[in-house]
Design an enzyme around this catalytic site. Structure first.
Site, mmCIF file in Angstrom:
data_model
loop_
_atom_site.group_PDB
_atom_site.id
_atom_site.type_symbol
_atom_site.label_atom_id
_atom_site.label_comp_id
_atom_site.label_asym_id
_atom_site.label_seq_id
_atom_site.Cartn_x
_atom_site.Cartn_y
_atom_site.Cartn_z
ATOM 1 N N ARG A 1 -0.812 8.979 -10.401
ATOM 2 C CA ARG A 1 -0.824 7.804 -9.515
ATOM 3 C C ARG A 1 -0.136 6.587 -10.135
ATOM 4 N NH1 ARG A 1 -4.050 7.339 -5.253
ATOM 5 N NH2 ARG A 1 -4.328 5.135 -5.684
ATOM 6 N N ARG B 1 -11.759 2.327 -8.779
ATOM 7 C CA ARG B 1 -10.770 3.365 -9.151
ATOM 8 C C ARG B 1 -11.012 3.868 -10.577
ATOM 9 N NH1 ARG B 1 -5.259 2.413 -6.055
ATOM 10 N NH2 ARG B 1 -6.203 1.763 -4.103
ATOM 11 N N ASP C 1 0.830 -1.202 0.000
ATOM 12 C CA ASP C 1 0.000 0.000 0.000
ATOM 13 C C ASP C 1 0.869 1.258 0.000
ATOM 14 O OD1 ASP C 1 -2.297 1.490 0.049
ATOM 15 O OD2 ASP C 1 -2.691 1.220 2.186
ATOM 16 N N HIS D 1 2.504 3.231 -8.923
ATOM 17 C CA HIS D 1 2.402 1.783 -9.156
ATOM 18 C C HIS D 1 3.650 1.284 -9.899
ATOM 19 C CE1 HIS D 1 -1.578 1.912 -7.579
ATOM 20 N NE2 HIS D 1 -2.106 2.566 -8.603
ATOM 21 N N ARG E 1 0.120 7.626 -2.624
ATOM 22 C CA ARG E 1 0.709 8.697 -1.804
ATOM 23 C C ARG E 1 2.153 8.969 -2.215
ATOM 24 N NH1 ARG E 1 -1.224 5.907 3.490
ATOM 25 N NH2 ARG E 1 -1.905 4.447 1.903
ATOM 26 N N ASN F 1 -10.988 -2.699 -5.869
ATOM 27 C CA ASN F 1 -10.187 -1.749 -6.652
ATOM 28 C C ASN F 1 -10.826 -1.353 -7.992
ATOM 29 O OD1 ASN F 1 -6.950 -3.009 -5.495
ATOM 30 N ND2 ASN F 1 -8.142 -1.260 -4.771
#
Ligand code: FPP
Length: 281
Positions: free
Chosen positions: A48, A86, A35, A52, A39, A83
């Protein structure tokens, strides 16, 4: 463990931590909730998906290190059934990343004798992801070293629902639905992780104190290790530190440790009710 120590440079930090681990008490199975990618990206003003992308390197490091230590299994939470909420472009980006990872990693999986398995509801994944997973799973099927489970479109509750439905379906086919008696062994044998030991250690990055629907049945007695480190920053050093901390935990599985038992704790004494003075409520 020997293999990991050989791969490290004597005297350097990871070698020193690894040398302090007891090779006889390594966790057989480690599960990880990876996780904090979002952030990590936000802290850098990146989209984002860059978080990943940066999360792929720690996957490689953790998988290789665990294989070198001789662990039986590692299970990584890559995509949950929740998920799908998203944004579409983030989900599509994750599938593309997974394809790149699988293509690039096949050689490493083979070199480290790792068998890949996908756990979750595969039928809902895009065709090209299913094909890629299927290809790597069949090419690594004969590997006899560590098992790497990628939890994709995975949910602990859906896994339990699938297990119960599979038990019912078998009973129906065998014509013994009326006398069916479901017990813990039957459920365990129908989970996606059937045949594997339960995780001994569950690691979660990014400091969230949640299980997030991960391996609900299997983690009943897992030791939890939560770190504030965001997944893209998770290193081999921290993995070794987590295992070191695990080895210093007192695992009681609902019992008591020898150190806590006193001579008075004998079955005969406890059975005699009058021998126990209970404090007044
Ligand atoms: C959670 O972080 C992470 C995910 C939902 C995806 C995990 C994917 C990877 C680590 C990419 C590589 C994986 C493989 C198997 C190749 P988050 O996005 O919820 O982070 P946030 O809570 O900071 O927003």
């Amino acid at each position: 463990m020997k293999e990991l120590l050989q791969a490290l440079t004597p005297g350097e930090r990871d070698w020193r931590i690894a040398s302090r681990l007891d090779p006889k008490r390594l966790p057989a199975h480690i599960a990880i909730i990876m996780d904090g990618n979002g952030r990590w990206a936000r802290q850098r003003n990146y989209p984002r998906i860059m978080g990943h992308k940066a999360g792929v390197d720690p996957v490689r490091t953790v998988v290789e290190t665990c294989a070198q230590m001789g662990l039986e299994a590692v299970t990584l939470y890559a995509f949950s059934v929740e998920n799908w909420k998203r944004p579409r472009h983030e989900i599509d980006g994750l599938w593309r990343l997974l394809r790149i990872y699988l293509r690039r990693e096949l050689a490493n999986l083979m070199r480290n004798d790792i068998q890949l398995a996908a756990i979750g509801r595969m039928e809902s994944l895009p065709g090209f992801v299913q094909d890629e997973l299927q290809s790597v799973m069949s090419r690594t099927a004969q590997n006899r070293g560590m098992r790497l489970n990628l939890a994709i479109n995975y949910g602990g509750r859906t896994e339990l629902v699938d297990a119960v439905n599979s038990i019912l379906e078998n009973a129906r086919l065998e014509g013994n639905l009326d006398s069916l008696d479901i017990n813990e062994e039957a459920i365990t044998a129908h989970l996606y992780t059937a045949g594997l030991k339960d995780p001994d250690l569950l690691i979660r990055t990014s400091g969230e104190m949640r299980i997030s629907n991960f391996l609900l049945w299997q983690i009943a007695y897992a030791e939890l290790y939560v770190t504030d480190t965001l997944w893209p920053d998770f290193t081999r050093t921290e993995l070794l530190e987590a295992i070191f901390e695990y080895q210093n935990r007192d695992r009681r599985f609902g019992g008591i440790t020898r150190a806590c038992a006193s001579p008075a704790d004998t079955a005969s004494l406890l059975l005699e009710e009058e021998a126990i003075e209970l404090p007044l409520a």
